[in-house]
Scaffold this motif. Structure first.
Motif, short mmCIF file in Angstrom:
data_model
loop_
_atom_site.label_atom_id
_atom_site.label_comp_id
_atom_site.label_asym_id
_atom_site.label_seq_id
_atom_site.Cartn_x
_atom_site.Cartn_y
_atom_site.Cartn_z
N HIS A 74 21.97 -3.49 5.69
CA HIS A 74 22.22 -3.91 4.32
C HIS A 74 20.94 -4.53 3.79
O HIS A 74 20.26 -5.26 4.50
N SER A 75 20.60 -4.25 2.54
CA SER A 75 19.32 -4.69 1.97
C SER A 75 19.51 -5.82 0.94
O SER A 75 18.84 -5.84 -0.08
N LYS A 82 20.92 -2.14 -4.06
CA LYS A 82 21.96 -1.13 -4.23
C LYS A 82 21.38 0.28 -4.06
O LYS A 82 21.96 1.12 -3.34
N ASP A 83 20.25 0.55 -4.69
CA ASP A 83 19.61 1.87 -4.57
C ASP A 83 19.12 2.10 -3.14
O ASP A 83 19.24 3.22 -2.60
N LEU A 84 18.56 1.06 -2.54
CA LEU A 84 18.07 1.17 -1.16
C LEU A 84 19.21 1.46 -0.20
O LEU A 84 19.09 2.27 0.72
N ASP A 85 20.35 0.76 -0.40
CA ASP A 85 21.51 0.98 0.46
C ASP A 85 22.01 2.42 0.38
O ASP A 85 22.35 3.04 1.39
N GLN A 126 30.11 1.75 -1.72
CA GLN A 126 29.40 3.03 -1.88
C GLN A 126 28.75 3.47 -0.57
O GLN A 126 28.72 4.66 -0.26
N THR A 127 28.24 2.52 0.18
CA THR A 127 27.67 2.85 1.49
C THR A 127 28.73 3.48 2.39
O THR A 127 28.48 4.50 3.05
N GLY A 128 29.92 2.88 2.40
CA GLY A 128 31.01 3.43 3.20
C GLY A 128 31.41 4.82 2.75
O GLY A 128 31.69 5.70 3.59
N GLU A 129 31.42 5.03 1.44
CA GLU A 129 31.78 6.36 0.91
C GLU A 129 30.75 7.41 1.32
O GLU A 129 31.11 8.55 1.67
N ILE A 130 29.48 7.04 1.28
CA ILE A 130 28.42 7.99 1.67
C ILE A 130 28.53 8.32 3.16
O ILE A 130 28.45 9.48 3.56
#
Length: 474
Positions: A74-75, A82-85, A126-130
């Protein structure tokens, strides 16, 4: 099974690493930015790959031949986190699919995706969705809310507020519901996810009892045997609340604001998959979690802290600037009559409750000024009263380089018009203490010149204090 651990230097990652290395059926591989951030025991007994999730070639090397992979990245400390994640997660799942990874285990945050969701929570979702978007890689997405454990950001915020403020004027977010969980239970779920016999994507919400944040504060006070009073008011803004947390707790303003923005949203369990798929795990209650966390702090058994660094080395970050530093304050001392190991031990004991050997009130004033500017201040203290490790935080410094009995390099994380370092080196019979400053513009130069008188007394007494302190251990 072959398991890859990312985020091994983070708050959860360090604890999970300790648990995984004792799993006899696990062949562990660790993916870090800097090998030097790991202990000799880890380097000797486990495969370590250097790199990060923005380097696809390094990712291929790390994920090649892996069965299960933990994604604990996590950044939050970056402005565009958010973009980096999103980029990090997409790179990871793409390469995991190419390498034939069977399962990715991700620890995200509780929360419902809607128009009120904070940017911080939205990023975790969003990270989880990706990570769940691949047709060939199964994902187990664990979602936790407030994690209670020694060194954890949420716990340190609550503990510091409760310990320091007998009466608290609280904003309306203290009436928001959450379901906290002990850090040990989180580790238990993460380990158990390796062995779960299930072949589809799965979202597992984990937590103990449902309670408001005000109840957490009052129960923390009860666990600490303190009497505390909360007075709710309707007019405290997010910025004001963030500055308030920044002032009285170890977290800097940027982290406090991200967390406060998330507190307007309930973070409660949305499914019963924890009981369904992990029936043998019974989460401890809130009071038990607090008591265990406090016990670890009192017994100097804090394994990890929220402020643990990502593992970058000083060569990867500011090596050029320190070499080109415009201002240098250097002091030297003859240590031929001293035990060098004890001198270095004294160096490593600096800061936190041990103080800075002299003129501590000046350090405290600098810490107060830093807090007023939204910085970290001195509240972070030390993880351990004697030991240091690469990447961890020490008051408003971070350990950038550590060579036992040779060198300790600290990088300043306080608010500054430039970059600063404090270095201690033992060369032969000489102890060399150096303060470096790389200024930004005219304000940086004015800042350094304004502190020259204070530096004269602070740094002169510091090197003498190190030598005096080393004799106490003889």
């Amino acid at each position: 099974m072959k398991v890859l651990l990312t985020g091994a230097n983070g708050y959860i990652g360090r604890r999970l690493k300790n648990a995984l290395k004792n799993q006899k059926d696990v062949e562990l591989r660790i993916f870090v930015r800097n090998k030097k951030s790991l202990s000799e025991d880890i380097l000797k007994n486990f495969e370590v790959i250097e790199g990060d999730t923005f380097d696809r070639d390094a990712l291929k090397k790390a994920l090649d031949g892996i069965d299960m992979a933990y994604y604990l990245i996590h950044s939050l400390n970056k402005k565009n986190y958010k973009d980096l994640d999103n980029l990090s997660a997409q790179n990871f799942i793409d390469i995991a699919s190419e390498c034939g990874v069977k399962r990715v285990i991700y620890l995200g945050g509780l929360g419902v995706k809607n128009s009120d969701t904070s940017e911080h929570l939205l990023s975790r979702i969003q990270t989880g969705e990706i990570l769940s978007s691949s047709d060939s890689v199964q994902s187990i997405w664990l979602r936790a809310g407030v994690i209670i454990g020694s060194g954890g950001a949420s716990f340190e915020i609550i503990r510091n507020l409760v310990e320091k403020l007998p009466v608290m004027i609280t904003p309306k977010w203290v009436n928001t519901y959450a379901q906290p969980i002990a850090v040990d239970d989180v580790i238990n779920y993460l380990i158990s996810s390796l062995y779960l016999e299930y072949d589809k994507n799965l979202v597992v919400d984990i937590g103990s009892q449902k309670m408001m944040y005000r109840d957490m504060m009052l129960q923390t006070a009860k666990a600490l045997e303190l009497k505390r009073y909360l007075i709710p008011v309707p007019f405290m803004s997010i910025n004001f609340s963030s500055y308030w947390l920044n002032l009285f707790t170890p977290v800097p303003f940027i982290v406090a604001k991200a967390l406060i923005e998330g507190l307007k949203c309930e973070v409660t369990v949305q499914n019963d998959n924890a009981k369904k798929y992990f029936p043998n795990i019974e989460p401890m209650n809130y009071i038990q979690a607090v008591q265990k966390a406090v016990s670890e702090i009192e017994e100097n058994q804090v394994i990890s802290r929220w402020s643990d660094a990502e593992g970058s080395s000083w060569e990867q970050t500011h090596a050029k600037e320190i070499n080109d530093a415009i201002f240098v304050d250097r002091k030297e001392a003859d240590i031929s009559a001293y035990d060098k190991e004890k001198v270095f031990k004294a160096i490593k004991s600096i800061g936190g409750e041990n103080g800075w050997f002299d003129y501590d009130f000046l350090w405290e004033l600098r810490g107060i000024a830093d807090k007023a500017l939204g910085g970290v201040g001195l509240n972070r203290g030390r993880r351990d009263s004697c030991d240091l490790r690469l990447g961890e935080c020490l008051d408003f410094w971070r350990v950038e380089d550590l060579k036992e009995n040779e060198r300790l390099l600290l990088f300043a994380q306080m608010k500054l018009p430039g970059h600063a370092w404090l270095e201690f080196k033992i060369e032969g019979d000489r102890l060399i203490q150096s303060a470096y400053f790389y200024p930004k513009g005219i304000w940086g130069r004015l800042y350094w010149y304004s502190l020259v008188p204070a530096h004269y007394f602070i740094f002169k007494n510091m090197i003498n204090g190190i030598l005096k302190n080393s004799l106490k251990n003889i």
